[in-house]
Design an enzyme around this catalytic site. Structure first.
Site, PDB file in Angstrom:
ATOM      1  N   CYS A 108      15.029  16.511   5.738  1.00  0.00           N
ATOM      2  CA  CYS A 108      14.526  17.968   5.058  1.00  0.00           C
ATOM      3  C   CYS A 108      12.877  17.833   4.954  1.00  0.00           C
ATOM      4  O   CYS A 108      12.244  17.136   4.307  1.00  0.00           O
ATOM      5  CB  CYS A 108      15.167  18.061   3.634  1.00  0.00           C
ATOM      6  SG  CYS A 108      14.844  19.596   2.657  1.00  0.00           S
ATOM      7  N   CYS A 168       5.445   9.761   8.143  1.00  0.00           N
ATOM      8  CA  CYS A 168       4.669   9.458   9.516  1.00  0.00           C
ATOM      9  C   CYS A 168       4.592   7.929   9.536  1.00  0.00           C
ATOM     10  O   CYS A 168       3.628   7.385   8.857  1.00  0.00           O
ATOM     11  CB  CYS A 168       3.708  10.398   9.784  1.00  0.00           C
ATOM     12  SG  CYS A 168       2.779   9.754  11.381  1.00  0.00           S
ATOM     13  N   CYS A 195       0.300   7.563  10.505  1.00  0.00           N
ATOM     14  CA  CYS A 195      -0.770   7.881   9.330  1.00  0.00           C
ATOM     15  C   CYS A 195      -0.379   7.788   7.843  1.00  0.00           C
ATOM     16  O   CYS A 195      -1.186   8.046   6.809  1.00  0.00           O
ATOM     17  CB  CYS A 195      -1.450   9.437   9.466  1.00  0.00           C
ATOM     18  SG  CYS A 195      -0.207  10.622   8.947  1.00  0.00           S
ATOM     19  N   CYS A 232      -1.508  13.702  12.260  1.00  0.00           N
ATOM     20  CA  CYS A 232      -2.054  12.744  13.262  1.00  0.00           C
ATOM     21  C   CYS A 232      -1.610  12.913  14.557  1.00  0.00           C
ATOM     22  O   CYS A 232      -1.909  12.567  15.601  1.00  0.00           O
ATOM     23  CB  CYS A 232      -1.976  11.211  12.930  1.00  0.00           C
ATOM     24  SG  CYS A 232      -0.197  10.757  13.181  1.00  0.00           S
ATOM     25  N   CYS A 262       3.693  15.298  13.506  1.00  0.00           N
ATOM     26  CA  CYS A 262       2.949  15.311  12.383  1.00  0.00           C
ATOM     27  C   CYS A 262       1.562  16.062  12.212  1.00  0.00           C
ATOM     28  O   CYS A 262       0.851  16.123  13.207  1.00  0.00           O
ATOM     29  CB  CYS A 262       2.519  13.774  12.296  1.00  0.00           C
ATOM     30  SG  CYS A 262       1.535  13.529  10.679  1.00  0.00           S
TER      31      CYS A 262
END
Ligand SMILES: [Zn+2]
Length: 130
Positions: A118, A95, A98, A50, A47
């Site tokens: 995607c 995610c 976060c 984070c 991510c």
């Protein structure tokens, strides 16, 4: 997993304008704009907000859509919700740590899952395997 809950202002100060608009406001980057479309090395995609690992390179495939695509996410590191902003409902995912928006998941991917995650390239950071 401990959640990361920054204020919108803090996120804005931490992230580039493009990453911020995707992660925090569900913007979609332009198709074919991400260098990660051409990333074929072994490694992990984390991510961009984070650093939580979200996808492994072994689960990446060339979807031909212009966005980095995966047939499987790392278990329990992404969560989904329905997104009704388009004509057809889409399944948004983000995610879990976060809450940063990553992309949409569709049911037209390859086996063994049949899924196509995607992803916005700017929402990910690629870490090559050493
Ligand atoms: Zn995150």
């Amino acid at each position: 997993m401990k959640h990361i809950a920054h204020s919108d202002e803090v996120w804005k100060s931490m992230l580039s304008a493009e990453v911020y608009s995707v992660l925090r406001h569900e913007a979609t980057e332009a198709a074919w704009s991400s260098p990660l479309n051409h990333e074929h090395r072994q490694g992990v995609y984390v991510c961009a907000g984070c650093g939580l690992p979200l996808f492994e390179s072994a689960k990446k495939f060339d979807s031909g859509t212009g966005w980095p695509s995966f047939f499987e996410a790392i278990a329990d590191h992404v969560a989904t919700k329905l997104d009704f902003r388009m004509f057809m409902p889409r399944k948004e995912y983000h995610c879990v740590r976060c809450g940063g928006h990553q992309g949409h998941v569709f049911k037209d991917g390859p086996q063994p899952t049949g899924l196509r995650w995607c992803n916005n390239g700017v929402a990910l950071t690629f870490i090559p395997k050493k």
